[in-house]
Design a protein around this motif. Structure first.
Motif, PDB file in Angstrom:
ATOM      1  N   LEU A 290      36.912  41.286  28.630  1.00  0.00           N
ATOM      2  CA  LEU A 290      38.220  40.748  28.967  1.00  0.00           C
ATOM      3  C   LEU A 290      38.862  41.600  30.054  1.00  0.00           C
ATOM      4  O   LEU A 290      38.623  42.806  30.141  1.00  0.00           O
ATOM      5  CB  LEU A 290      39.111  40.709  27.729  1.00  0.00           C
ATOM      6  N   ALA A 291      39.691  40.987  30.877  1.00  0.00           N
ATOM      7  CA  ALA A 291      40.359  41.703  31.957  1.00  0.00           C
ATOM      8  C   ALA A 291      41.263  42.788  31.393  1.00  0.00           C
ATOM      9  O   ALA A 291      41.864  42.639  30.320  1.00  0.00           O
ATOM     10  CB  ALA A 291      41.163  40.728  32.810  1.00  0.00           C
ATOM     11  N   ASP A 292      41.373  43.890  32.126  1.00  0.00           N
ATOM     12  CA  ASP A 292      42.163  45.028  31.664  1.00  0.00           C
ATOM     13  C   ASP A 292      43.656  44.719  31.595  1.00  0.00           C
ATOM     14  O   ASP A 292      44.395  45.400  30.866  1.00  0.00           O
ATOM     15  CB  ASP A 292      41.946  46.232  32.588  1.00  0.00           C
ATOM     16  N   ASP A 293      44.131  43.728  32.347  1.00  0.00           N
ATOM     17  CA  ASP A 293      45.566  43.430  32.344  1.00  0.00           C
ATOM     18  C   ASP A 293      46.001  42.557  31.169  1.00  0.00           C
ATOM     19  O   ASP A 293      47.149  42.122  31.110  1.00  0.00           O
ATOM     20  CB  ASP A 293      45.981  42.762  33.655  1.00  0.00           C
ATOM     21  N   GLU A 294      45.062  42.293  30.215  1.00  0.00           N
ATOM     22  CA  GLU A 294      45.347  41.540  29.002  1.00  0.00           C
ATOM     23  C   GLU A 294      45.828  40.114  29.295  1.00  0.00           C
ATOM     24  O   GLU A 294      46.567  39.515  28.519  1.00  0.00           O
ATOM     25  CB  GLU A 294      46.378  42.267  28.135  1.00  0.00           C
TER      26      GLU A 294
ATOM     27  N   VAL B 274      39.074  27.388  34.875  1.00  0.00           N
ATOM     28  CA  VAL B 274      40.128  26.942  35.779  1.00  0.00           C
ATOM     29  C   VAL B 274      39.832  27.383  37.208  1.00  0.00           C
ATOM     30  O   VAL B 274      39.835  26.577  38.143  1.00  0.00           O
ATOM     31  CB  VAL B 274      41.506  27.479  35.323  1.00  0.00           C
ATOM     32  N   GLU B 275      39.584  28.679  37.401  1.00  0.00           N
ATOM     33  CA  GLU B 275      39.252  29.200  38.713  1.00  0.00           C
ATOM     34  C   GLU B 275      38.480  30.495  38.562  1.00  0.00           C
ATOM     35  O   GLU B 275      38.468  31.112  37.489  1.00  0.00           O
ATOM     36  CB  GLU B 275      40.516  29.434  39.551  1.00  0.00           C
ATOM     37  N   ALA B 276      37.837  30.897  39.664  1.00  0.00           N
ATOM     38  CA  ALA B 276      37.045  32.122  39.659  1.00  0.00           C
ATOM     39  C   ALA B 276      37.287  32.870  40.958  1.00  0.00           C
ATOM     40  O   ALA B 276      37.522  32.265  42.010  1.00  0.00           O
ATOM     41  CB  ALA B 276      35.562  31.811  39.492  1.00  0.00           C
ATOM     42  N   GLY B 277      37.237  34.182  40.877  1.00  0.00           N
ATOM     43  CA  GLY B 277      37.409  35.018  42.056  1.00  0.00           C
ATOM     44  C   GLY B 277      36.523  36.240  41.996  1.00  0.00           C
ATOM     45  O   GLY B 277      36.072  36.647  40.925  1.00  0.00           O
ATOM     46  N   ILE B 278      36.281  36.808  43.172  1.00  0.00           N
ATOM     47  CA  ILE B 278      35.508  38.046  43.277  1.00  0.00           C
ATOM     48  C   ILE B 278      36.491  39.204  43.364  1.00  0.00           C
ATOM     49  O   ILE B 278      37.463  39.151  44.126  1.00  0.00           O
ATOM     50  CB  ILE B 278      34.598  38.020  44.510  1.00  0.00           C
ATOM     51  N   THR B 279      36.250  40.252  42.578  1.00  0.00           N
ATOM     52  CA  THR B 279      37.124  41.424  42.575  1.00  0.00           C
ATOM     53  C   THR B 279      36.322  42.679  42.873  1.00  0.00           C
ATOM     54  O   THR B 279      35.079  42.654  42.913  1.00  0.00           O
ATOM     55  CB  THR B 279      37.825  41.582  41.213  1.00  0.00           C
ATOM     56  N   ASP B 280      37.029  43.789  43.062  1.00  0.00           N
ATOM     57  CA  ASP B 280      36.343  45.068  43.150  1.00  0.00           C
ATOM     58  C   ASP B 280      36.117  45.618  41.750  1.00  0.00           C
ATOM     59  O   ASP B 280      36.423  44.954  40.745  1.00  0.00           O
ATOM     60  CB  ASP B 280      37.123  46.051  44.035  1.00  0.00           C
ATOM     61  N   LEU B 281      35.594  46.838  41.638  1.00  0.00           N
ATOM     62  CA  LEU B 281      35.280  47.397  40.326  1.00  0.00           C
ATOM     63  C   LEU B 281      36.530  47.671  39.494  1.00  0.00           C
ATOM     64  O   LEU B 281      36.438  47.807  38.270  1.00  0.00           O
ATOM     65  CB  LEU B 281      34.471  48.683  40.488  1.00  0.00           C
ATOM     66  N   LEU B 282      37.700  47.757  40.139  1.00  0.00           N
ATOM     67  CA  LEU B 282      38.962  47.944  39.418  1.00  0.00           C
ATOM     68  C   LEU B 282      39.654  46.619  39.127  1.00  0.00           C
ATOM     69  O   LEU B 282      40.818  46.599  38.743  1.00  0.00           O
ATOM     70  CB  LEU B 282      39.887  48.861  40.227  1.00  0.00           C
TER      71      LEU B 282
ATOM     72  N   ARG C 274      40.588  44.270  41.143  1.00  0.00           N
ATOM     73  CA  ARG C 274      41.564  43.838  42.130  1.00  0.00           C
ATOM     74  C   ARG C 274      40.944  42.729  42.968  1.00  0.00           C
ATOM     75  O   ARG C 274      39.788  42.830  43.392  1.00  0.00           O
ATOM     76  CB  ARG C 274      41.985  45.014  43.017  1.00  0.00           C
ATOM     77  N   PRO C 275      41.675  41.646  43.234  1.00  0.00           N
ATOM     78  CA  PRO C 275      41.088  40.476  43.913  1.00  0.00           C
ATOM     79  C   PRO C 275      40.626  40.790  45.330  1.00  0.00           C
ATOM     80  O   PRO C 275      41.292  41.499  46.080  1.00  0.00           O
ATOM     81  CB  PRO C 275      42.233  39.463  43.898  1.00  0.00           C
ATOM     82  N   LEU C 276      39.466  40.217  45.681  1.00  0.00           N
ATOM     83  CA  LEU C 276      38.919  40.354  47.026  1.00  0.00           C
ATOM     84  C   LEU C 276      38.781  39.007  47.718  1.00  0.00           C
ATOM     85  O   LEU C 276      39.115  38.872  48.890  1.00  0.00           O
ATOM     86  CB  LEU C 276      37.548  41.040  46.970  1.00  0.00           C
ATOM     87  N   ALA C 277      38.255  38.011  47.001  1.00  0.00           N
ATOM     88  CA  ALA C 277      38.031  36.696  47.600  1.00  0.00           C
ATOM     89  C   ALA C 277      37.884  35.672  46.478  1.00  0.00           C
ATOM     90  O   ALA C 277      37.646  36.027  45.315  1.00  0.00           O
ATOM     91  CB  ALA C 277      36.789  36.710  48.484  1.00  0.00           C
TER      92      ALA C 277
ATOM     93  N   VAL D 158      26.171  44.758  43.693  1.00  0.00           N
ATOM     94  CA  VAL D 158      26.939  44.630  42.452  1.00  0.00           C
ATOM     95  C   VAL D 158      28.144  43.746  42.742  1.00  0.00           C
ATOM     96  O   VAL D 158      28.864  43.968  43.722  1.00  0.00           O
ATOM     97  CB  VAL D 158      27.403  46.006  41.939  1.00  0.00           C
ATOM     98  N   GLN D 159      28.366  42.743  41.900  1.00  0.00           N
ATOM     99  CA  GLN D 159      29.477  41.817  42.109  1.00  0.00           C
ATOM    100  C   GLN D 159      30.236  41.632  40.799  1.00  0.00           C
ATOM    101  O   GLN D 159      29.630  41.519  39.729  1.00  0.00           O
ATOM    102  CB  GLN D 159      28.966  40.468  42.610  1.00  0.00           C
ATOM    103  N   THR D 160      31.552  41.612  40.903  1.00  0.00           N
ATOM    104  CA  THR D 160      32.408  41.416  39.741  1.00  0.00           C
ATOM    105  C   THR D 160      33.168  40.117  39.898  1.00  0.00           C
ATOM    106  O   THR D 160      33.850  39.901  40.918  1.00  0.00           O
ATOM    107  CB  THR D 160      33.403  42.577  39.582  1.00  0.00           C
ATOM    108  N   LEU D 161      33.055  39.231  38.914  1.00  0.00           N
ATOM    109  CA  LEU D 161      33.735  37.945  38.908  1.00  0.00           C
ATOM    110  C   LEU D 161      34.850  37.960  37.866  1.00  0.00           C
ATOM    111  O   LEU D 161      34.651  38.438  36.754  1.00  0.00           O
ATOM    112  CB  LEU D 161      32.759  36.806  38.616  1.00  0.00           C
ATOM    113  N   ARG D 162      35.992  37.404  38.247  1.00  0.00           N
ATOM    114  CA  ARG D 162      37.087  37.215  37.309  1.00  0.00           C
ATOM    115  C   ARG D 162      37.228  35.720  37.067  1.00  0.00           C
ATOM    116  O   ARG D 162      37.441  34.949  38.000  1.00  0.00           O
ATOM    117  CB  ARG D 162      38.379  37.813  37.865  1.00  0.00           C
ATOM    118  N   LEU D 163      37.128  35.309  35.809  1.00  0.00           N
ATOM    119  CA  LEU D 163      37.127  33.911  35.432  1.00  0.00           C
ATOM    120  C   LEU D 163      38.367  33.579  34.617  1.00  0.00           C
ATOM    121  O   LEU D 163      38.605  34.197  33.579  1.00  0.00           O
ATOM    122  CB  LEU D 163      35.855  33.593  34.613  1.00  0.00           C
ATOM    123  N   SER D 164      39.144  32.620  35.105  1.00  0.00           N
ATOM    124  CA  SER D 164      40.360  32.212  34.400  1.00  0.00           C
ATOM    125  C   SER D 164      40.030  31.031  33.487  1.00  0.00           C
ATOM    126  O   SER D 164      39.447  30.047  33.914  1.00  0.00           O
ATOM    127  CB  SER D 164      41.446  31.803  35.401  1.00  0.00           C
TER     128      SER D 164
END
Length: 227
Positions: A156-160, A187-195, A197-200, A218-224
């Motif tokens: 889960l994302a660190d920002d809860e 809903v949507e997906a984005g690429i972030t850095d290791l912390l 933080r959104p990149l694209a 290495v790639q990090t995806l954030r999935l809403s």
């Protein structure tokens, strides 16, 4: 000291491949120079692979990270490549009694393996399947299709916020494309850095996310998720 653990195989491998975090490194199996002779031990997290065109072998383990890979020419002209595990360190300093006592080791020999097989079986040995009741067992949070695309972590994302973060990487050493599919409404997906933080933004199609990776990227995806 415990007896040596060695696997001599009939393979003419010019180098060995040993897993590190998010990829693997290659080391020569010969000792043509003093530098190569001094690097007699190869570190490897879950596996070490040796191979020649058309055939390979992997030695897989769950906790023994030191390996010695060497090769010799037999009387019949063939080549024997030997992979040995450093089962214990047994240093004299700072503790002269280090590594004494009873030890238990888990390792396996995987014949006919490529690097992708070593990656898969290395994860299987270190993260065995857990048995659950089929009636109440949930489906996978995410699944991935595409050679070389390997999921390393799901959290889960660190920002809860409730978003799901997936860290994946290319594990073969080449370019890779694939599709990551979620087990929940996306809903949507984005690429972030290791912390995180959104990149694209990431291209999606329903509950699928297109993945494109460079060698060992290495790639990090954030999935809403849909609430």
């Amino acid at each position: 000291m415990p007896p040596p653990c060695a696997f001599p195989v009939d393979i003419g491998a010019p180098h060995s491949s040993a897993e590190i975090q998010f990829g693997h490194v290659q080391r020569p199996t010969h000792t043509n120079t003093s530098w190569e002779a001094a690097r007699f031990e190869v570190y490897g997290h879950r596996w070490v692979h040796i191979g020649e065109p058309g055939y390979g072998v992997a030695v897989i383990n769950d906790s023994t990270y030191g390996h010695d890979v060497s090769r010799t020419v037999r009387e019949d002209g063939g080549t024997t490549t030997t992979v040995r595990l450093s089962l214990v360190r047994a240093p004299r300093v700072p503790d002269p009694e280090a590594d004494q006592g009873r030890h238990r080791f888990t390792y396996a020999l995987l014949p006919g393996a490529g690097v992708e097989d070593a990656v898969a079986e290395g994860y299987a040995l270190n993260l065995p399947l857990r048995v659950a009741d089929a009636a109440g067992a949930p489906g996978p949070v995410v699944s991935v299709q595409g050679e070389g695309v390997t999921v390393e972590a799901v959290k889960l994302a660190d920002d809860e916020s409730g978003d799901v973060v997936v860290r994946l990487y290319e594990s073969r050493g080449g370019r890779a494309t694939g599709v990551l599919t979620t087990g929940f409404p996306l809903v949507e997906a984005g690429i972030t850095d290791l912390l995180e933080r959104p990149l694209a933004s990431a291209a999606t199609d329903g509950d699928g996310v297109a993945v494109t990776l460079r060698p060992f990227e290495v790639q990090t995806l954030r999935l809403s998720r849909r609430s």
